[in-house]
Design a protein around this motif. Structure first.
Motif, short mmCIF file in Angstrom:
data_model
loop_
_atom_site.label_atom_id
_atom_site.label_comp_id
_atom_site.label_asym_id
_atom_site.label_seq_id
_atom_site.Cartn_x
_atom_site.Cartn_y
_atom_site.Cartn_z
N LEU A 112 40.65 4.69 44.26
CA LEU A 112 40.20 5.50 45.39
C LEU A 112 41.01 5.25 46.66
CD1 LEU A 112 36.32 5.17 44.92
CD2 LEU A 112 37.74 7.16 44.39
N ALA A 113 41.47 4.02 46.84
CA ALA A 113 42.20 3.68 48.07
C ALA A 113 43.52 4.43 48.18
CB ALA A 113 42.46 2.18 48.13
N ALA A 114 44.01 4.96 47.07
CA ALA A 114 45.29 5.69 47.09
C ALA A 114 45.13 7.15 47.49
CB ALA A 114 45.95 5.59 45.72
N LEU A 115 43.90 7.63 47.60
CA LEU A 115 43.68 9.03 47.95
C LEU A 115 43.91 9.28 49.44
CD1 LEU A 115 40.40 9.74 45.94
CD2 LEU A 115 42.68 10.68 45.45
N ALA A 116 44.42 10.47 49.76
CA ALA A 116 44.56 10.88 51.16
C ALA A 116 43.16 11.00 51.77
CB ALA A 116 45.29 12.21 51.23
N PRO A 117 43.03 10.81 53.09
CA PRO A 117 41.70 10.79 53.71
C PRO A 117 40.83 12.00 53.38
CG PRO A 117 43.33 10.00 55.26
CD PRO A 117 44.10 10.47 54.05
N GLU A 118 41.40 13.20 53.42
CA GLU A 118 40.58 14.39 53.14
C GLU A 118 40.16 14.45 51.68
OE1 GLU A 118 44.93 15.71 52.80
OE2 GLU A 118 43.72 14.34 54.03
N HIS A 119 41.01 13.97 50.79
CA HIS A 119 40.67 13.93 49.38
C HIS A 119 39.63 12.84 49.11
CE1 HIS A 119 44.69 16.03 48.15
NE2 HIS A 119 43.77 16.87 48.55
N LEU A 120 39.78 11.72 49.78
CA LEU A 120 38.80 10.64 49.63
C LEU A 120 37.43 11.11 50.09
CD1 LEU A 120 38.12 7.71 48.94
CD2 LEU A 120 38.79 7.09 51.27
N ASP A 121 37.37 11.87 51.18
CA ASP A 121 36.09 12.39 51.66
C ASP A 121 35.40 13.25 50.59
OD1 ASP A 121 36.42 11.18 54.10
OD2 ASP A 121 37.08 12.99 55.15
#
Length: 201
Positions: free
Chosen positions: A115-124
Motif C-alpha cells: 500500500l505504501a507504494a500507491l500514489a496518494p489519490e490511489h491510496l485514498d
C-alpha cells in the motif's frame, strides 16, 4: 480489416497478461525491486508494451489493489445473510475472508502489503474500500453485542484483530503445507467466535 471489437478484445487480453505478470513479480520481488522489464518478460511482451496499456508501474499496482479489495467485498456479500444470527454471520464471513486470503495468497500479499507504494489519490481509493470491509464486519460484531450474543470489551479493536489475522494468512500461507484454504477458513472462524465470547455448545 480488424474490427474495433477484435482490437478491444486483444487490448483487454494484453492488459490482463500484464496485470498477471505484475502480480507475480510484485509478490516475488516487492514493488520497489520490480522493473517494468520484469513485468514485460513475465507477460512475454516487449518493455514498451507496458506503457501502451498502463501509464506507470504504480498504475498496475493500483488496478491490482482496487480489484483485489473489491473482490473481498464481493466475498463478504456472497456469504453474509443479514437475517441469520450474528454468530452464524460472523463464522460465515470470517471463514470466507480467511479462505480467500489463503486461496489467493499471492495476490493477497501484494494488495495488502504494498500500500505504501500507491500514489496518494490511489491510496485514498483503496483505503476507503478497506474501511468499507471493516464497516461490514464491525456491523456484525455490533449486531451480536446488541443481541447479547457477544461479550466484547472493544468492538473496533476486536474487528480489527479478526481482519488482521485473516489478512496475515496471505503472508505466510503455502498450499502444500498444513490446512487447505477451506480448513483455514473454518479454523479462523472458530477463533473469531471465541474472540467475541461465543463457545460451541
Amino acid at each position: 480489416m480488424v474490427s474495433s471489437t477484435g482490437t478491444s478484445s486483444k487490448s483487454a487480453a494484453a492488459r490482463q497478461r500484464l496485470l498477471a505478470a505484475a502480480l507475480e513479480a510484485f509478490a516475488a520481488k516487492g514493488f520497489n525491486a520490480t522493473t517494468t522489464r520484469d513485468i514485460a518478460n513475465g507477460a512475454k511482451m516487449s518493455s514498451a508494451a507496458v506503457y501502451v496499456h498502463f501509464r506507470s508501474k504504480e498504475e498496475l499496482l493500483f488496478e491490482l489493489s482496487e480489484a483485489g479489495h473489491r473482490r473481498i467485498l464481493d466475498v463478504i456479500d456472497d456469504v453474509d445473510d443479514a437475517s441469520a444470527p450474528p454468530a452464524a454471520r460472523l463464522r460465515a464471513v470470517i471463514s470466507a475472508f480467511t479462505g480467500h486470503h489463503a486461496r489467493e495468497h499471492v495476490g493477497g500479499r501484494v494488495v495488502n502489503y504494498e500500500l505504501a507504494a500507491l500514489a496518494p489519490e490511489h491510496l485514498d481509493t483503496v483505503m476507503e474500500l478497506r474501511r468499507e470491509i471493516t464497516r461490514r464486519v464491525r456491523a456484525i460484531v455490533d449486531a451480536g453485542i446488541a443481541a447479547g450474543d457477544f461479550d466484547v470489551a472493544d468492538a473496533q479493536a476486536t474487528t480489527n484483530a479478526m481482519l488482521s489475522m485473516g489478512i496475515d494468512v496471505a503472508r505466510w500461507y503455502r498450499p502444500e503445507k498444513g490446512l487447505s484454504p477451506e480448513e483455514m477458513g473454518r479454523f479462523y472462524a472458530d477463533l473469531a467466535t471465541r474472540m467475541v465470547g461465543v463457545r460451541d455448545r
